[in-house]
Scaffold this motif. Structure first.
Motif, short mmCIF file in Angstrom:
data_model
loop_
_atom_site.label_atom_id
_atom_site.label_comp_id
_atom_site.label_asym_id
_atom_site.label_seq_id
_atom_site.Cartn_x
_atom_site.Cartn_y
_atom_site.Cartn_z
N LEU A 1 10.85 1.12 -3.43
CA LEU A 1 12.22 1.56 -3.15
C LEU A 1 12.26 2.63 -2.07
O LEU A 1 13.21 2.72 -1.31
CB LEU A 1 12.88 2.09 -4.43
N GLU A 2 11.22 3.45 -2.00
CA GLU A 2 11.20 4.51 -1.00
C GLU A 2 11.17 3.94 0.42
O GLU A 2 11.64 4.58 1.36
CB GLU A 2 10.01 5.44 -1.25
N HIS A 3 10.66 2.73 0.57
CA HIS A 3 10.70 2.08 1.89
C HIS A 3 12.15 1.79 2.28
O HIS A 3 12.56 2.01 3.43
CB HIS A 3 9.88 0.79 1.89
N ALA A 4 12.94 1.30 1.33
CA ALA A 4 14.36 1.06 1.59
C ALA A 4 15.08 2.37 1.87
O ALA A 4 15.91 2.45 2.78
CB ALA A 4 15.00 0.33 0.40
N ARG B 1 0.84 -1.21 0.00
CA ARG B 1 0.00 0.00 0.00
C ARG B 1 0.87 1.25 0.00
O ARG B 1 2.00 1.23 0.49
CB ARG B 1 -0.94 0.01 1.20
N TYR B 2 0.32 2.31 -0.56
CA TYR B 2 1.02 3.59 -0.58
C TYR B 2 0.74 4.30 0.74
O TYR B 2 -0.41 4.41 1.17
CB TYR B 2 0.55 4.46 -1.74
N VAL B 3 1.81 4.78 1.37
CA VAL B 3 1.69 5.56 2.60
C VAL B 3 2.53 6.82 2.41
O VAL B 3 3.70 6.74 2.02
CB VAL B 3 2.19 4.75 3.82
N GLU B 4 1.93 7.96 2.66
CA GLU B 4 2.63 9.24 2.47
C GLU B 4 3.74 9.45 3.50
O GLU B 4 4.85 9.84 3.18
CB GLU B 4 1.63 10.39 2.53
N ASP B 5 3.44 9.19 4.76
CA ASP B 5 4.38 9.47 5.85
C ASP B 5 5.21 8.22 6.17
O ASP B 5 4.71 7.26 6.76
CB ASP B 5 3.60 9.91 7.09
N LEU B 6 6.47 8.26 5.79
CA LEU B 6 7.35 7.11 6.01
C LEU B 6 8.21 7.28 7.27
O LEU B 6 9.15 6.51 7.48
CB LEU B 6 8.24 6.89 4.79
N SER B 7 7.88 8.24 8.11
CA SER B 7 8.69 8.46 9.31
C SER B 7 8.79 7.24 10.23
O SER B 7 9.83 7.07 10.87
CB SER B 7 8.20 9.69 10.09
N LYS C 1 17.37 -1.70 -3.26
CA LYS C 1 16.82 -2.41 -4.40
C LYS C 1 15.53 -3.11 -4.00
O LYS C 1 15.23 -3.23 -2.82
CB LYS C 1 17.83 -3.42 -4.95
N ARG C 2 14.81 -3.56 -4.99
CA ARG C 2 13.67 -4.45 -4.79
C ARG C 2 14.13 -5.81 -5.28
O ARG C 2 14.78 -5.92 -6.31
CB ARG C 2 12.45 -4.00 -5.58
N GLY C 3 13.78 -6.85 -4.53
CA GLY C 3 14.21 -8.18 -4.94
C GLY C 3 13.35 -9.25 -4.33
O GLY C 3 12.63 -9.01 -3.35
N GLY C 4 13.45 -10.42 -4.88
CA GLY C 4 12.71 -11.56 -4.37
C GLY C 4 13.54 -12.38 -3.41
O GLY C 4 14.70 -12.07 -3.11
#
Length: 194
Positions: A92-95, A43-49, A123-126
């Protein structure tokens, strides 16, 4: 929000010979890797703090584990680097949030300094993907003998809803360095560059 950790893996690599030549003392690298639940997977979340706070929490723990694996005191570490891989339901923004500069303060505290930026990759990976953790001298980015990397892999991570977060430290530079540049003995350590 605290990290929900599924597993922690610590890897130590020692190089004793390179191209038939002895490396004495051996060069050593250690990586501590946490496999955590991604609270924002799918899911998309705006606030990644909350992820930034998790990175800060993991910084100290992973740094302590990597230094302990090398059997050295934190200030004796030469190089560092960090990396993260999100599973297929992450972005990627989560990383990037996990590896945010706030992760660096507790790492530097464990290592006793760290004037240079901590090199990072994301990166994104499996499941079973490799992380290439870039390495650079912790106090002087221009020390070419310490431009390096460490590859780590965990056979069952990251799952779709997970993030693999790694921190690597070394007690030396590359084996048999000879491409010139600033030497460890010439480090001033004031600006993170020289």
């Amino acid at each position: 929000m605290s990290a929900v950790i599924r597993k922690i893996v610590t890897v130590v690599e020692e190089v004793h010979r390179e191209m038939g030549k002895a490396v004495s003392p051996p060069t050593r690298r250690a990586a501590a890797v946490a496999v955590i639940e991604n609270p924002f997977a799918g899911r998309y979340v705006e606030d990644l703090s909350p992820l930034i706070a998790i990175g800060e929490e993991l910084g100290e723990m992973l740094a302590k584990r990597a230094v302990a694996a090398l059997g050295i005191e934190g200030p004796a570490a030469h190089s560092y680097g960090k990396a993260a891989a999100v599973g297929s339901d992450g972005e990627l923004e989560h990383a990037a949030a996990i590896l945010h500069p706030k992760m660096g303060a507790p790492v530097r505290k464990v290592l006793g300094k760290g004037a240079a930026l901590i090199p990072s990759s994301k990166k994104r990976g499996g499941v079973g993907c490799t992380l290439d953790i870039p390495l650079g001298h912790k106090d002087a980015a221009f020390v070419r003998s310490h431009f390096d990397g460490m590859e780590v892999q965990i056979n069952d991570a990251p799952r779709a809803n997970e993030i693999m977060v790694a921190l690597a430290v070394t007690d030396s530079g590359r084996p048999l360095p000879r491409v010139g540049g600033l030497t460890v003995a010439e480090i001033k350590g004031d600006d993170g560059l020289r």
